[in-house]
Design a protein around this motif. Structure first.
Motif, PDB file in Angstrom:
ATOM      1  N   GLY A   1      70.311  77.159  -3.637  1.00 36.34           N
ATOM      2  CA  GLY A   1      69.468  76.080  -4.149  1.00 36.34           C
ATOM      3  C   GLY A   1      69.621  74.865  -3.263  1.00 36.34           C
ATOM      4  N   ALA A   2      68.962  73.748  -3.668  1.00 39.00           N
ATOM      5  CA  ALA A   2      69.006  72.508  -2.894  1.00 39.00           C
ATOM      6  C   ALA A   2      68.768  72.782  -1.415  1.00 39.00           C
ATOM      7  N   VAL A   3      67.824  73.652  -1.108  1.00 40.75           N
ATOM      8  CA  VAL A   3      67.613  74.082   0.284  1.00 40.75           C
ATOM      9  C   VAL A   3      67.070  72.957   1.162  1.00 40.75           C
ATOM     10  N   GLU A   4      66.505  71.916   0.534  1.00 41.33           N
ATOM     11  CA  GLU A   4      65.962  70.795   1.312  1.00 41.33           C
ATOM     12  C   GLU A   4      67.021  70.201   2.233  1.00 41.33           C
TER      13      GLU A   4
ATOM     14  N   ASP B   1      60.349  76.848   0.105  1.00 45.38           N
ATOM     15  CA  ASP B   1      60.841  76.561  -1.249  1.00 45.38           C
ATOM     16  C   ASP B   1      59.686  76.301  -2.212  1.00 45.38           C
ATOM     17  N   VAL B   2      60.076  76.244  -3.474  1.00 41.47           N
ATOM     18  CA  VAL B   2      59.164  75.905  -4.560  1.00 41.47           C
ATOM     19  C   VAL B   2      58.790  74.420  -4.437  1.00 41.47           C
ATOM     20  N   VAL B   3      57.490  74.125  -4.510  1.00 39.98           N
ATOM     21  CA  VAL B   3      57.042  72.731  -4.484  1.00 39.98           C
ATOM     22  C   VAL B   3      56.195  72.494  -5.727  1.00 39.98           C
ATOM     23  N   GLU B   4      56.564  71.440  -6.478  1.00 41.37           N
ATOM     24  CA  GLU B   4      55.711  71.078  -7.601  1.00 41.37           C
ATOM     25  C   GLU B   4      55.061  69.736  -7.275  1.00 41.37           C
ATOM     26  N   THR B   5      55.805  68.639  -7.449  1.00 41.10           N
ATOM     27  CA  THR B   5      55.237  67.319  -7.151  1.00 41.10           C
ATOM     28  C   THR B   5      55.399  66.953  -5.674  1.00 41.10           C
ATOM     29  N   GLY B   6      56.319  67.593  -4.981  1.00 41.49           N
ATOM     30  CA  GLY B   6      56.599  67.250  -3.577  1.00 41.49           C
ATOM     31  C   GLY B   6      57.682  66.188  -3.433  1.00 41.49           C
ATOM     32  N   THR B   7      58.215  65.710  -4.562  1.00 44.08           N
ATOM     33  CA  THR B   7      59.218  64.645  -4.530  1.00 44.08           C
ATOM     34  C   THR B   7      60.474  65.063  -3.775  1.00 44.08           C
ATOM     35  N   SER B   8      60.951  66.288  -4.019  1.00 48.37           N
ATOM     36  CA  SER B   8      62.191  66.738  -3.364  1.00 48.37           C
ATOM     37  C   SER B   8      62.012  66.755  -1.847  1.00 48.37           C
TER      38      SER B   8
END
Ligand SMILES: Nc1ncnc2c1ncn2[C@@H]1O[C@H](COP(=O)(O)OP(=O)(O)OP(=O)(O)O)[C@@H](O)[C@H]1O
Ligand SMILES: O=P(O)(O)OC[C@H]1O[C@H](OP(=O)(O)OP(=O)(O)O)[C@H](O)[C@@H]1O
Ligand SMILES: [Mg+2]
Length: 282
Positions: free
Chosen positions: A138-141, A154-161
């Motif tokens: 996890g936390a691959v960013e 990775d999974v993107v929802e809002t793009g905030t990460s």
């Protein structure tokens, strides 16, 4: 008794339990419970890691499960999607520091960090691109900043990460995901217990997306009004005590309810009401 796998943690678990509760099923009282029986509905729920659910279902020990489409594909398990559930919507994308890559062809010889190795390796192979894949939990960013990889998927929802990590998506989305119901590939599609479970969940989806609309209109305007509110089958039309007027009742998509009310008012309909639908069986 129908045996159903439900996510025990993460983004899927809260909304899945909420949907099952709305569909009339008992749910666990505390997050440590691993299994509960709902005798009234003849269902047993197993609370499992979302990533493992397709694997349990493909083994045939559990009849159906709720998981993410991306997790199903990543697992490579012999299970298939039978109903999309409309929550935990996300896209699965490549991302990197700006200027690193513009498309998948630029990944040749690079290292991609991801928690979804199955999806990424499959996608690279399908595209004929030779790149290495590093698996992280996890936390691959953070993998790029720390030099473990040049690119992440990775999974993107809002793009905030991604924004917070100074990364940008590139290339076409690898896939779109949402929560889904899965069963073993080729399992009996007619199983009445499974059908009943799916009808209940579909009922919740309809109750969430539609409202009931009632209004009165002049008989001369009825055809125009019905064109605005065609309902699922056809609207109910009842006579009013005042001659020349009828009452109409139809389900309409909740998102369009305000516009439809304006349009009905404009053609002379009055006493236009909407009410929530609590449960539904189509
Ligand atoms: N921010 C998000 N928005 C929407 N869906 C998400 C989000 N993060 C993960 N998902 C979805 O949730 C599922 C992954 O669930 P999982 O429990 O493995 O990870 P998680 O929700 O990130 O939890 P955690 O990493 O804390 O264990 C996938 O289907 C994924 O698409
Ligand atoms: O686009 P956003 O709205 O920022 O959402 C996407 C992020 O949410 C999930 O992370 P999570 O918080 O579950 O942490 P994880 O990476 O450890 O799974 C996912 O892995 C992304 O990092
Ligand atoms: Mg996560």
């Amino acid at each position: 008794m129908l045996r159903i796998a439900v996510p025990n943690k993460g983004s899927l678990s809260g909304p899945a339990a909420e949907m099952l509760h709305e569909a009339g099923y008992q749910q666990r009282r505390e997050s440590k419970e691993l299994r509960i029986v709902d005798p009234e509905n003849e269902v047993e729920f197993f609370y499992l890691r979302p990533r493992d659910i397709a694997i349990y279902v493909s083994s045939g020990r559990l009849d159906i499960g709720i998981t993410g489409r991306d997790l199903l594909i990543d697992s490579g398990a012999d299970a298939e999607e039978i109903l999309p559930l409309g929550f935990a919507r996300s896209t699965f994308r490549f991302a990197a520091k700006p200027g690193t890559a513009n498309g998948i062809e630029d990944l040749k010889g690079k290292t991609v960090a991801t928690s979804y190795e199955g999806i990424v390796a499959g996608h690279l192979a399908d595209s004929g691109v030779d790149a290495s894949v590093v698996h992280l939990d996890g936390a691959v960013e953070t993998a790029i900043e720390l030099g473990v990889a040049e690119v992440i998927a990775d999974v993107v929802e809002t793009g905030t990460s991604l924004r917070n990590a100074g990364l940008e998506v590139f290339g076409e989305p690898i896939m779109k995901s949402e929560a889904i119901v899965v069963r073993r590939t080729g399992a009996d599609a007619e199983d009445p217990k499974v059908q009943q479970f799916l009808r209940r969940l579909q009922g919740v989806l309809v109750a969430r997306t539609y409202v009931m609309m009632d209004y009165d209109c002049r008989v001369e305007q009825l055809e125009k009004a019905v064109a605005l509110t065609p309902g699922l089958e056809s609207p109910t039309v009842s006579p009013l005590h005042n001659e020349g007027w009828v009452a109409v009742r139809a389900m309409v998509p909740a998102k369009e309810a305000q516009r439809i009310m304006d349009d009905l008012y404009a053609i002379g309909a009055r006493a236009i009401l909407t009410t929530a639908i609590h449960a539904c069986r189509l």
